[in-house]
Design a protein around this motif. Structure first.
Motif, mmCIF file in Angstrom:
data_model
loop_
_atom_site.group_PDB
_atom_site.id
_atom_site.type_symbol
_atom_site.label_atom_id
_atom_site.label_comp_id
_atom_site.label_asym_id
_atom_site.label_seq_id
_atom_site.Cartn_x
_atom_site.Cartn_y
_atom_site.Cartn_z
ATOM 1 N N LEU A 205 0.860 -1.191 0.000
ATOM 2 C CA LEU A 205 0.000 0.000 0.000
ATOM 3 C C LEU A 205 0.892 1.235 0.000
ATOM 4 O O LEU A 205 1.606 1.511 0.964
ATOM 5 C CB LEU A 205 -0.918 0.006 1.224
ATOM 6 N N ILE A 206 0.864 1.963 -1.116
ATOM 7 C CA ILE A 206 1.738 3.130 -1.243
ATOM 8 C C ILE A 206 1.006 4.407 -1.631
ATOM 9 O O ILE A 206 1.594 5.485 -1.627
ATOM 10 C CB ILE A 206 2.868 2.870 -2.268
ATOM 11 N N THR A 207 -0.290 4.305 -1.961
ATOM 12 C CA THR A 207 -1.021 5.483 -2.435
ATOM 13 C C THR A 207 -2.385 5.576 -1.770
ATOM 14 O O THR A 207 -3.130 4.596 -1.710
ATOM 15 C CB THR A 207 -1.215 5.431 -3.968
ATOM 16 N N VAL A 208 -2.699 6.794 -1.293
ATOM 17 C CA VAL A 208 -4.033 7.103 -0.788
ATOM 18 C C VAL A 208 -4.527 8.311 -1.575
ATOM 19 O O VAL A 208 -3.851 9.347 -1.621
ATOM 20 C CB VAL A 208 -4.024 7.436 0.719
ATOM 21 N N ASP A 209 -5.679 8.191 -2.197
ATOM 22 C CA ASP A 209 -6.307 9.305 -2.898
ATOM 23 C C ASP A 209 -7.617 9.638 -2.193
ATOM 24 O O ASP A 209 -8.232 8.773 -1.561
ATOM 25 C CB ASP A 209 -6.571 8.956 -4.367
ATOM 26 N N LEU A 210 -8.030 10.879 -2.339
ATOM 27 C CA LEU A 210 -9.238 11.346 -1.662
ATOM 28 C C LEU A 210 -10.362 11.572 -2.662
ATOM 29 O O LEU A 210 -10.124 11.974 -3.799
ATOM 30 C CB LEU A 210 -8.947 12.650 -0.916
ATOM 31 N N VAL A 211 -11.591 11.339 -2.213
ATOM 32 C CA VAL A 211 -12.796 11.618 -2.999
ATOM 33 C C VAL A 211 -13.702 12.510 -2.167
ATOM 34 O O VAL A 211 -13.458 12.739 -0.992
ATOM 35 C CB VAL A 211 -13.553 10.320 -3.381
#
Length: 178
Positions: free
Chosen positions: A52-58
């Protein structure tokens, strides 16, 4: 594997534990989304998700950021939002949930700070505008009064100012402002 959870309210503990294929998650910017695992006394939602290397927001975050008043505020929030993706690859797999949780709280706290600063700036601008309008009305009244009198007649500016203070609706008088 990418997981998008745009409407999620909570992610229960061990929800994605040991999911080695998980590389990216998309979540809303909400506080208290990760409950504490009371048995282990830590946050375990992404335990051992080593990839797990990326967190994006919505959830309209771009609209919120674009509505920030100053460019430096927008740049700071964008920097803080992107920071999670710089930190996740170097974070131990058992600490990723805690890092994401702290990051969300930091971003929310900073946005609240900028919202409060925005309100302070609006209040100051409103006050200045009210004072300018008040002074313009006062000057207009003085000009009309002086035109109707003889050139050598004395004009009672203090009396006119007091009258305008009452009729302008200003309940606070600051000495030497006008």
């Amino acid at each position: 594997t990418d997981v998008e959870l745009p409407g999620v309210e909570r992610i229960e503990f061990h929800a994605f534990s040991n999911c080695l294929a998980l590389r990216r998650i998309v979540i809303p910017l909400k506080d208290n989304m990760f409950p504490l695992d009371t048995i282990q006394e830590r946050y375990t939602q992404f335990d051992h998700c080593e990839n797990l290397i990326t967190v994006d927001l919505v959830g309209g975050i771009d609209k919120i950021i674009s509505s920030l008043l100053l460019d430096c505020w927008r740049n700071q929030v964008n920097h803080d939002i992107n920071r999670i993706n710089w930190m996740l690859p170097n974070t131990p797999a058992c600490d990723k949930t805690s890092l994401i949780r702290v990051w969300i709280r930091t971003v929310l706290r900073q946005m609240a700070h900028f919202r409060n600063e925005h309100h302070v700036l609006l209040k100051e601008a409103t006050t200045l505008l009210e004072l300018a309008v008040w002074k313009a009305k006062l000057d207009e009244k003085e000009d009309c009064s002086i035109e109707g009198r003889a050139k050598k007649a004395k004009f009672d500016t203090a009396g006119t100012r007091n009258e305008r203070r009452i009729t302008s609706g200003a309940n606070v008088v600051i000495r030497n402002v006008l």
